[in-house]
Design an enzyme around this catalytic site. Sequence first.
Site, PDB file in Angstrom:
ATOM      1  N   ARG A   1       0.841  -1.209   0.000  1.00  0.00           N
ATOM      2  CA  ARG A   1       0.000   0.000   0.000  1.00  0.00           C
ATOM      3  C   ARG A   1       0.871   1.252   0.000  1.00  0.00           C
ATOM      4  O   ARG A   1       0.570   2.229  -0.691  1.00  0.00           O
ATOM      5  CB  ARG A   1      -0.935  -0.003   1.209  1.00  0.00           C
ATOM      6  CG  ARG A   1      -2.016  -1.070   1.143  1.00  0.00           C
ATOM      7  CD  ARG A   1      -2.935  -1.004   2.341  1.00  0.00           C
ATOM      8  NE  ARG A   1      -3.779   0.180   2.315  1.00  0.00           N
ATOM      9  CZ  ARG A   1      -4.553   0.572   3.327  1.00  0.00           C
ATOM     10  NH1 ARG A   1      -4.564  -0.119   4.459  1.00  0.00           N
ATOM     11  NH2 ARG A   1      -5.291   1.655   3.223  1.00  0.00           N
TER      12      ARG A   1
ATOM     13  N   CYS B   1      -1.346   6.208   9.064  1.00  0.00           N
ATOM     14  CA  CYS B   1      -1.671   4.948   8.392  1.00  0.00           C
ATOM     15  C   CYS B   1      -2.778   5.248   7.396  1.00  0.00           C
ATOM     16  O   CYS B   1      -2.726   6.260   6.707  1.00  0.00           O
ATOM     17  CB  CYS B   1      -2.078   3.882   9.414  1.00  0.00           C
ATOM     18  SG  CYS B   1      -3.459   4.358  10.469  1.00  0.00           S
TER      19      CYS B   1
END
Length: 276
Positions: free
Chosen positions: A180, A233
Amino acid sequence: MNGPLISAATLVDALEGPHPPRLLDCRARLGEPDAGRRLWVEAHLPGSLHVDLDRDLAAAPGEGGRHPLPDPEAFTAVLQRLGITAEQPVVVYDDMGGQLAAARAWWMLACWAGHPDVRLLDGGLKAWLAAGSELLEDGDPDAAPAPSDWRPAYRDAALVAVDEVAGASALKVDARSRERFRGEAEPVDPVAGHIPGAVCRPSADNLDASGHFKRADALARELPEADALIAYCGSGVTACHNVLAYAVAGRALPRLYVGSWSEWIRDPERPIAIGD
């Protein structure tokens, strides 16, 4: 203040002692809003209270990202409903090594609300069972003890807002997976990549093969180091696991960018980086 972790064996002793901690079951599944409640009903640690990621530990998604912090008054109401006081220890747990809502609950209580004694059950539900302890399979997830009147003094210095992130000299530490981070896969948010200048420290790297936190000395060697740090995050949840890892390592704690990637990408003018 005790360290940020508690072992299953120590928790068993504490629950049998004269001042047992308040237990918070923080299990959750992203994309499954009712999963935490269902899991608690199926089986839970005796005496634990169900805490919901979306309803108790976050406000409604919006411009502030997928899991913005609740208003302080709203979170105070949650704490009072759960009977939490500054005098009683709190232990949070989940079944994912603390990587999801348990670490978020730890951060909100210990770092933001300033509770003096909050610990995460190291190894979570698996460690509890491995220690030979049992689970309860009945109870009301909406049941609550007598409410408290605790009103925390919130510490906004533990946070960093989106406008500060762009120009901050602090090193930004991304808790998402490397895929990611590099923009190779994005299963949750509509845009892939990372904040320019960030480094990747997946929260899963804080755990050993058994699902427990690595030793403090190992974490101290592995965690990114800088004079100032910002943890982020996807939506300010797993980043709390990295903040907790710094606490386990005895290092200065990063500030948390709660909105994280899910807020960052809402403005197309904000830069995006791909790759390492």
